[in-house]
Scaffold this motif. Sequence first.
Motif, mmCIF file in Angstrom:
data_model
loop_
_atom_site.group_PDB
_atom_site.id
_atom_site.type_symbol
_atom_site.label_atom_id
_atom_site.label_comp_id
_atom_site.label_asym_id
_atom_site.label_seq_id
_atom_site.Cartn_x
_atom_site.Cartn_y
_atom_site.Cartn_z
ATOM 1 N N ALA A 1 -9.049 0.175 -0.163
ATOM 2 C CA ALA A 1 -8.084 -0.134 0.906
ATOM 3 C C ALA A 1 -7.136 1.046 1.053
ATOM 4 O O ALA A 1 -6.260 1.250 0.201
ATOM 5 C CB ALA A 1 -7.303 -1.402 0.562
ATOM 6 N N ALA A 2 -7.313 1.818 2.100
ATOM 7 C CA ALA A 2 -6.483 3.003 2.310
ATOM 8 C C ALA A 2 -5.038 2.606 2.616
ATOM 9 O O ALA A 2 -4.798 1.751 3.471
ATOM 10 C CB ALA A 2 -7.050 3.851 3.444
ATOM 11 N N PRO A 3 -4.078 3.221 1.923
ATOM 12 C CA PRO A 3 -2.666 2.921 2.183
ATOM 13 C C PRO A 3 -2.196 3.651 3.448
ATOM 14 O O PRO A 3 -2.918 4.486 3.992
ATOM 15 C CB PRO A 3 -1.965 3.485 0.945
ATOM 16 N N ASP A 4 -0.982 3.363 3.867
ATOM 17 C CA ASP A 4 -0.410 4.079 5.008
ATOM 18 C C ASP A 4 0.001 5.495 4.618
ATOM 19 O O ASP A 4 -0.128 6.433 5.396
ATOM 20 C CB ASP A 4 0.819 3.332 5.549
ATOM 21 N N VAL A 5 0.503 5.633 3.389
ATOM 22 C CA VAL A 5 0.976 6.933 2.908
ATOM 23 C C VAL A 5 0.691 7.064 1.417
ATOM 24 O O VAL A 5 0.642 6.069 0.696
ATOM 25 C CB VAL A 5 2.492 7.125 3.219
ATOM 26 N N ILE A 6 0.473 8.306 0.981
ATOM 27 C CA ILE A 6 0.211 8.603 -0.425
ATOM 28 C C ILE A 6 1.248 9.605 -0.902
ATOM 29 O O ILE A 6 1.451 10.644 -0.265
ATOM 30 C CB ILE A 6 -1.206 9.197 -0.612
ATOM 31 N N LEU A 7 1.905 9.286 -2.011
ATOM 32 C CA LEU A 7 2.813 10.211 -2.681
ATOM 33 C C LEU A 7 2.001 10.804 -3.821
ATOM 34 O O LEU A 7 1.622 10.093 -4.755
ATOM 35 C CB LEU A 7 4.036 9.448 -3.191
ATOM 36 N N LEU A 8 1.702 12.104 -3.753
ATOM 37 C CA LEU A 8 0.668 12.713 -4.584
ATOM 38 C C LEU A 8 1.182 13.831 -5.481
ATOM 39 O O LEU A 8 1.748 14.808 -4.984
ATOM 40 C CB LEU A 8 -0.429 13.265 -3.656
ATOM 41 N N ASP A 9 0.963 13.695 -6.776
ATOM 42 C CA ASP A 9 1.288 14.743 -7.744
ATOM 43 C C ASP A 9 0.235 15.850 -7.671
ATOM 44 O O ASP A 9 -0.918 15.608 -7.307
ATOM 45 C CB ASP A 9 1.310 14.125 -9.153
ATOM 46 N N TRP A 10 0.619 17.047 -8.027
ATOM 47 C CA TRP A 10 -0.295 18.190 -7.998
ATOM 48 C C TRP A 10 -1.112 18.271 -9.291
ATOM 49 O O TRP A 10 -2.335 18.302 -9.257
ATOM 50 C CB TRP A 10 0.515 19.479 -7.837
ATOM 51 N N ASN A 11 -0.420 18.331 -10.422
ATOM 52 C CA ASN A 11 -1.074 18.551 -11.721
ATOM 53 C C ASN A 11 -1.324 17.241 -12.450
ATOM 54 O O ASN A 11 -0.378 16.611 -12.912
ATOM 55 C CB ASN A 11 -0.197 19.460 -12.594
ATOM 56 N N PRO B 1 -4.666 8.264 5.546
ATOM 57 C CA PRO B 1 -3.263 8.085 5.163
ATOM 58 C C PRO B 1 -2.483 9.388 5.304
ATOM 59 O O PRO B 1 -3.049 10.478 5.195
ATOM 60 C CB PRO B 1 -3.333 7.692 3.685
ATOM 61 N N LYS B 2 -1.195 9.275 5.533
ATOM 62 C CA LYS B 2 -0.310 10.437 5.455
ATOM 63 C C LYS B 2 -0.200 10.793 3.983
ATOM 64 O O LYS B 2 -0.214 9.912 3.123
ATOM 65 C CB LYS B 2 1.077 10.111 6.009
ATOM 66 N N VAL B 3 -0.105 12.098 3.686
ATOM 67 C CA VAL B 3 -0.026 12.539 2.298
ATOM 68 C C VAL B 3 1.212 13.405 2.107
ATOM 69 O O VAL B 3 1.397 14.391 2.818
ATOM 70 C CB VAL B 3 -1.286 13.338 1.877
ATOM 71 N N VAL B 4 2.054 12.999 1.151
ATOM 72 C CA VAL B 4 3.231 13.770 0.782
ATOM 73 C C VAL B 4 3.024 14.254 -0.654
ATOM 74 O O VAL B 4 2.981 13.445 -1.581
ATOM 75 C CB VAL B 4 4.523 12.916 0.875
ATOM 76 N N PHE B 5 2.840 15.573 -0.813
ATOM 77 C CA PHE B 5 2.720 16.136 -2.152
ATOM 78 C C PHE B 5 4.085 16.061 -2.822
ATOM 79 O O PHE B 5 5.109 16.358 -2.199
ATOM 80 C CB PHE B 5 2.265 17.604 -2.111
ATOM 81 N N CYS B 6 4.106 15.651 -4.071
ATOM 82 C CA CYS B 6 5.343 15.481 -4.824
ATOM 83 C C CYS B 6 5.149 16.183 -6.155
ATOM 84 O O CYS B 6 4.427 15.682 -7.015
ATOM 85 C CB CYS B 6 5.608 13.993 -5.011
ATOM 86 N N THR B 7 5.758 17.372 -6.316
ATOM 87 C CA THR B 7 5.429 18.176 -7.481
ATOM 88 C C THR B 7 6.548 19.121 -7.877
ATOM 89 O O THR B 7 7.509 19.298 -7.136
ATOM 90 C CB THR B 7 4.135 18.976 -7.197
#
Length: 121
Positions: free
Chosen positions: A44-54, A76-82
């Motif tokens: 189930a794809a979310p609306d947005v993903i908060l994504l770590d790099w490492n 989904p929209k992807v926000v890299f969080c690193t």
Amino acid sequence: MKTCLVVDDSKVIRKVARHILETLDFRVTEAGDGQEALASCMAAAPDVILLDWNMPVMSGMDFLRALREAKVSHRPKVVFCTTENGMAYIRAAIEAGADEYVMKPFDRETLASKLQIVGMA
């Protein structure tokens, strides 16, 4: 209610992000690495993903590439969080398909601002 998948190998970061996102009226799910996140998106794809790099198992960049090729219900929209803050990292993330980039540590105001930029606030 909008949904967000928080992908980070740090349980503390996931907990902090979950708390902030829930105060912003998101329903939150979590994954500890990119492989878990990809399986979650396939279900189930979310609306947005908060994504770590490492991360172990599958990095954020590898996840982003795999997501691009996956058959998900919607993108989904992807926000890299690193902690990676060099321009080369930011450029690579955007070129790989990230919609926005936020630095750790982040607060509610910063995260809300980034979500607004990607149309999720």
